[in-house]
Design a protein around this motif. Structure first.
Motif, short mmCIF file in Angstrom:
data_model
loop_
_atom_site.label_atom_id
_atom_site.label_comp_id
_atom_site.label_asym_id
_atom_site.label_seq_id
_atom_site.Cartn_x
_atom_site.Cartn_y
_atom_site.Cartn_z
N LEU A 1 0.81 -1.22 0.00
CA LEU A 1 0.00 0.00 0.00
C LEU A 1 0.84 1.27 0.00
O LEU A 1 0.31 2.37 -0.18
CB LEU A 1 -0.92 0.02 1.23
N ASP A 2 2.13 1.13 0.20
CA ASP A 2 2.99 2.32 0.34
C ASP A 2 2.98 3.14 -0.96
O ASP A 2 3.29 2.63 -2.04
CB ASP A 2 4.42 1.89 0.66
N GLY A 3 2.60 4.40 -0.84
CA GLY A 3 2.61 5.30 -1.99
C GLY A 3 1.33 5.29 -2.81
O GLY A 3 1.20 6.07 -3.75
N GLN B 1 -9.44 11.43 1.47
CA GLN B 1 -9.36 10.09 2.07
C GLN B 1 -7.90 9.65 2.13
O GLN B 1 -7.11 9.99 1.24
CB GLN B 1 -10.21 9.10 1.28
N TYR B 2 -7.57 8.88 3.16
CA TYR B 2 -6.16 8.57 3.42
C TYR B 2 -5.91 7.06 3.45
O TYR B 2 -6.78 6.27 3.84
CB TYR B 2 -5.74 9.18 4.76
N LEU B 3 -4.69 6.72 3.04
CA LEU B 3 -4.20 5.34 3.11
C LEU B 3 -2.87 5.34 3.82
O LEU B 3 -2.16 6.35 3.86
CB LEU B 3 -4.02 4.76 1.70
N ALA B 4 -2.50 4.18 4.37
CA ALA B 4 -1.18 4.02 4.98
C ALA B 4 -0.73 2.59 4.72
O ALA B 4 -1.50 1.75 4.25
CB ALA B 4 -1.23 4.33 6.47
N ALA B 5 0.53 2.32 5.05
CA ALA B 5 1.10 0.98 4.84
C ALA B 5 1.75 0.52 6.14
O ALA B 5 2.97 0.55 6.30
CB ALA B 5 2.13 1.02 3.71
N ALA C 1 -4.30 -0.36 11.03
CA ALA C 1 -3.89 -1.68 10.53
C ALA C 1 -5.10 -2.44 9.98
O ALA C 1 -5.04 -3.06 8.91
CB ALA C 1 -3.21 -2.48 11.63
N ARG C 2 -6.24 -2.36 10.70
CA ARG C 2 -7.44 -3.06 10.25
C ARG C 2 -7.95 -2.47 8.92
O ARG C 2 -8.41 -3.20 8.04
CB ARG C 2 -8.54 -2.95 11.31
N SER C 3 -7.88 -1.17 8.77
CA SER C 3 -8.31 -0.54 7.53
C SER C 3 -7.41 -0.99 6.37
O SER C 3 -7.90 -1.32 5.28
CB SER C 3 -8.28 0.98 7.66
N SER C 4 -6.11 -1.03 6.61
CA SER C 4 -5.18 -1.48 5.57
C SER C 4 -5.43 -2.94 5.23
O SER C 4 -5.35 -3.34 4.05
CB SER C 4 -3.73 -1.29 6.05
N ASP C 5 -5.74 -3.73 6.23
CA ASP C 5 -6.04 -5.15 6.00
C ASP C 5 -7.27 -5.29 5.11
O ASP C 5 -7.31 -6.14 4.22
CB ASP C 5 -6.26 -5.86 7.34
N PHE C 6 -8.26 -4.44 5.35
CA PHE C 6 -9.48 -4.45 4.53
C PHE C 6 -9.14 -4.20 3.05
O PHE C 6 -9.65 -4.89 2.16
CB PHE C 6 -10.46 -3.40 5.04
N HIS C 7 -8.28 -3.23 2.79
CA HIS C 7 -7.93 -2.90 1.40
C HIS C 7 -7.19 -4.05 0.72
O HIS C 7 -7.48 -4.39 -0.44
CB HIS C 7 -7.09 -1.63 1.34
N ILE C 8 -6.22 -4.64 1.42
CA ILE C 8 -5.48 -5.77 0.84
C ILE C 8 -6.44 -6.93 0.58
O ILE C 8 -6.39 -7.61 -0.45
CB ILE C 8 -4.36 -6.24 1.78
N ALA D 1 -13.23 -2.62 10.51
CA ALA D 1 -12.74 -2.74 9.13
C ALA D 1 -13.10 -1.50 8.33
O ALA D 1 -13.87 -1.56 7.38
CB ALA D 1 -13.34 -3.99 8.47
N PRO D 2 -12.56 -0.34 8.71
CA PRO D 2 -12.96 0.90 8.02
C PRO D 2 -12.56 0.86 6.55
O PRO D 2 -11.39 0.63 6.24
CB PRO D 2 -12.18 1.98 8.77
N PRO D 3 -13.50 1.12 5.64
CA PRO D 3 -13.16 1.12 4.22
C PRO D 3 -12.42 2.38 3.78
O PRO D 3 -11.92 2.46 2.67
CB PRO D 3 -14.52 1.03 3.54
N THR D 4 -12.40 3.38 4.66
CA THR D 4 -11.65 4.60 4.38
C THR D 4 -11.31 5.27 5.69
O THR D 4 -11.95 5.03 6.72
CB THR D 4 -12.46 5.55 3.47
N MET D 5 -10.28 6.14 5.67
CA MET D 5 -9.92 6.96 6.83
C MET D 5 -9.91 8.41 6.35
O MET D 5 -9.34 8.73 5.31
CB MET D 5 -8.56 6.55 7.38
N ARG D 6 -10.55 9.29 7.13
CA ARG D 6 -10.74 10.67 6.69
C ARG D 6 -9.75 11.66 7.31
O ARG D 6 -9.79 12.84 7.00
CB ARG D 6 -12.17 11.11 7.01
N CYS D 7 -8.88 11.17 8.18
CA CYS D 7 -7.82 12.01 8.75
C CYS D 7 -6.49 11.28 8.57
O CYS D 7 -6.46 10.05 8.56
CB CYS D 7 -8.06 12.26 10.24
#
Length: 637
Positions: A253-255, A267-271, A318-325, A531-537
């Motif tokens: 997910l990085d980048g 909307q935000y993502l992290a790795a 971490a849970r949100s990132s897990d949801f995306h993967i 399992a958030p499908p997105t993060m807003r901050c």
């Protein structure tokens, strides 16, 4: 000779027709069927033709296809034949023409660069009639999501699309409408470290956790940081050597940029990287989380000893990132897209008389149709996926392109994939039910497939000489894996043993693996904070600054929560008239040895089902996704 035809019309009308022929027809090699549109205006589905000979014997001519206006269908009897078995010119020609016609209908196309290729049809209606859903309503995502939200009584929240919830309890306003045992348990315990760790083993995405053999330099966790979590009076390095430390890295997910399709909300993502520890009760517990990949003063390592909301938000990230993967790689790429490759290659290269066509046809039922509809409505630009997910707007495309570069054949071989992550020991890791049930189902499938292979292939040489089989395998390598040698997908198959393994990969992926990662989505993802499908901050850059208000602001707003809940509910439902593993309502095979092998397969699966039911008895968190009676034959939702 007496002919018996069983037809099924669009209106579920089933008719049987008897035709008696007085003259001697000799040995029947082919039967031609044609429907005149003036006689029957609707398409008709022909199940089979049975021929009774003057000697009183019966010959079965399976069809299981739609008969459309003025289209001639030519059938062979139900005995499976390899390419080399056909000796007469008429049978060889029929075989060749069938594949020529199919290759015109089932063409490869590229949806995005770097993706596995898919069928060349932009809409469900353009698909060949025989692979469409009986009714398009059953696979209309917009209709199903809307229906889901009506059933959930959550449409009333949609007018407040971008407004935040008030607190965690506020999420219950949409959740409690259709709660079930597991999802309720998740709602009650999601903040606990045990629940966080358990999901890596038996949740929706049980495929990422691996034993840690060395702490990565990019994740500088020290013994001092985590010593309050270590229960064996050892250093972190000693715990690693003893096999008590596990790691999950969301580096892919990085980048990846967050969804920007809605200009009103960033909307935000992290790795993240998570370190987990097997305690003395052999439960897997989180002991450190770094939300971004590169260590530094603005990317702290969060610990269970930190302030409550600091640690909770790190776990939520971490849970949100897990949801995306899970959604994009584990589910979409590694079950849906690869299963479509298997299906298109099968239709292009294996005639209906081929034993492997007869073996595989139940396992591609509706797969191409569901994927086509998904490209049409769900994962397309401005599709439903964009409404709630931070990886919408193109992020999910980038993720698949990255994942394809490391996609391997061995990772689809279930036992090998478990071993590659050093997760095979039941004694070391006793509560990994995904592994335990998956191995048993894999072995049952492999045993059955080996029997079928040995019935039709008497030697390795017969495998090598089967030009249709080799074309099927080559199609998957060239068009599915884009001729990527590093993938390890074979270009050809030379032994019966390798063929059995390859067919097990196809059947297991399209049935069990999809079931394991699909049907738990409502259980584990309906409680939005889990399992958030997105993060807003954006992720916090320091410790001590996180408040409950900041977490609520970070979590999905009311509108996106509603879309997400409707999606995971709809995706977790079985199709109407679902066909489960080991069930063969369409009798493509007529030979007794195959029917006996099918019977043994069902008995083996029944035994596995009983064992899983016994283990699950009285458990707060039963694991049933790989129970054979819960595994559909194909990817159809």
């Amino acid at each position: 000779d007496d002919f018996c035809l069983q037809w099924e019309g669009l209106g579920a009308l089933v008719d049987t027709y008897d035709v008696t022929v007085t003259e001697d027809l000799g040995e029947i090699q082919l039967i031609k069927i044609e429907k005149r549109k003036y006689w029957f205006p609707d398409d008709w589905y022909l199940k089979y033709v049975t021929v009774k000979t003057p000697m009183g014997d019966y010959l079965e001519f399976p069809c299981y296809r739609w008969i459309t206006d003025e289209k001639e269908v030519v059938l062979r009897d139900g005995r499976a034949k390899l390419f080399g078995d056909d000796k007469t010119q008429i049978l060889k020609q029929h075989r060749r023409k069938e594949l020529e016609d199919r290759q015109k209908m089932y063409r490869w196309a590229e949806w995005h660069p770097g993706f596995p290729l898919n069928i060349d049809s932009k809409t469900h209606k353009e698909l060949p009639r025989n692979i469409q859903f009986d009714t398009e309503k059953g696979v209309d995502f917009i209709l199903n999501y809307t229906k889901a939200m009506e059933n959930l009584c959550i449409n009333s929240f949609m007018h407040m699309f971008q407004s935040s919830w008030s607190d965690f309890a506020d999420f219950e306003k949409i959740f409690v409408k259709i709660s079930n045992t597991i999802s309720e348990y998740v709602m009650e315990h999601w903040q606990e470290d045990f629940m966080f760790g358990y999901q890596f083993l038996n949740g929706c995405n049980p495929v990422l956790i691996q034993k840690c053999t060395e702490i990565p330099k990019k994740f500088p966790v020290t013994t001092k940081m985590v010593e309050c979590c270590l229960e064996r009076n050892l250093t972190l390095e000693e715990e690693v050597k003893q096999g008590n430390v596990f790691i999950v890295d969301y580096e892919i997910l990085d980048g990846i940029e967050g969804n920007k399709t809605d200009p009103g909300t960033q909307q935000y993502l992290a790795a993240p990287i998570c370190l987990l520890y097997k305690n003395l009760q052999k439960k897997i517990m989180p002991i450190a989380i770094q939300i971004k990949q590169a260590p530094g003063p603005d990317n702290p390592i969060f610990l269970p000893s930190d302030a409550k909301y600091d640690w909770l938000l790190a776990k939520i990230w971490a849970r949100s990132s897990d949801f995306h993967i899970h959604q994009t790689i584990t589910h979409l790429l590694r079950t849906h897209l690869i299963s479509e490759v298997f299906g298109v290659a099968m239709f292009r290269q294996l005639p209906a008389v081929h034993p492997l066509f007869k073996l595989l046809i139940p396992h591609v039922r509706y797969t191409i149709a569901i994927n086509t509809k998904a490209r049409e409505q769900l994962i397309c630009e401005y599709g439903l996926f964009d409404k709630a997910n931070a990886t919408g707007g193109g992020g999910h495309v980038q993720m698949v392109q990255r994942a394809m570069k490391r996609f391997s054949y061995s990772s689809l071989c279930f036992p090998e994939e478990i071993k590659a992550r050093l997760m095979e020991s039941k004694e070391d890791i006793p509560y990994y039910f995904y592994r335990d049930d998956g191995i048993r189902v894999w072995e049952a499938v492999q045993s059955f497939v080996t029997e079928i292979v040995n019935i039709y292939y008497d030697s390795d040489e017969t495998v090598c000489e089967d030009v249709e089989l080799q074309a099927f395998v080559k199609d998957i390598y060239v068009y599915g894996m884009r001729s990527n040698k590093a993938s390890g997908f074979p270009k050809a198959i030379k032994t019966r043993e390798k063929l059995s393994e390859y067919l097990t990969v196809v059947i297991f992926t399209t049935s069990a693996q999809h079931a394991a990662v699909n049907f738990g989505q409502y259980d584990w993802c309906s409680w939005i904070p889990n399992a958030p499908p997105t993060m807003r901050c954006p992720p916090p850059k320091e410790k001590g600054s996180v408040t409950i208000e900041y977490i609520i602001q970070s979590l999905p707003d009311r509108g996106r929560s509603c879309w997400h809940l409707g999606a995971v509910w709809a995706l977790s439902q079985f199709q109407e008239n679902e066909v489960f593993l080991g069930m063969y309502p369409d009798e493509h095979f007529t030979e007794r040895p195959v029917k006996e092998a099918m019977k043994r397969f069902r008995e083996n699966l029944d035994e596995i089902t009983s064992g899983i039911a016994e283990r699950n008895r009285n458990k707060n968190l039963p694991y049933y996704y790989l129970s054979p009676d819960q595994i559909p034959n194909s990817v159809a939702i």
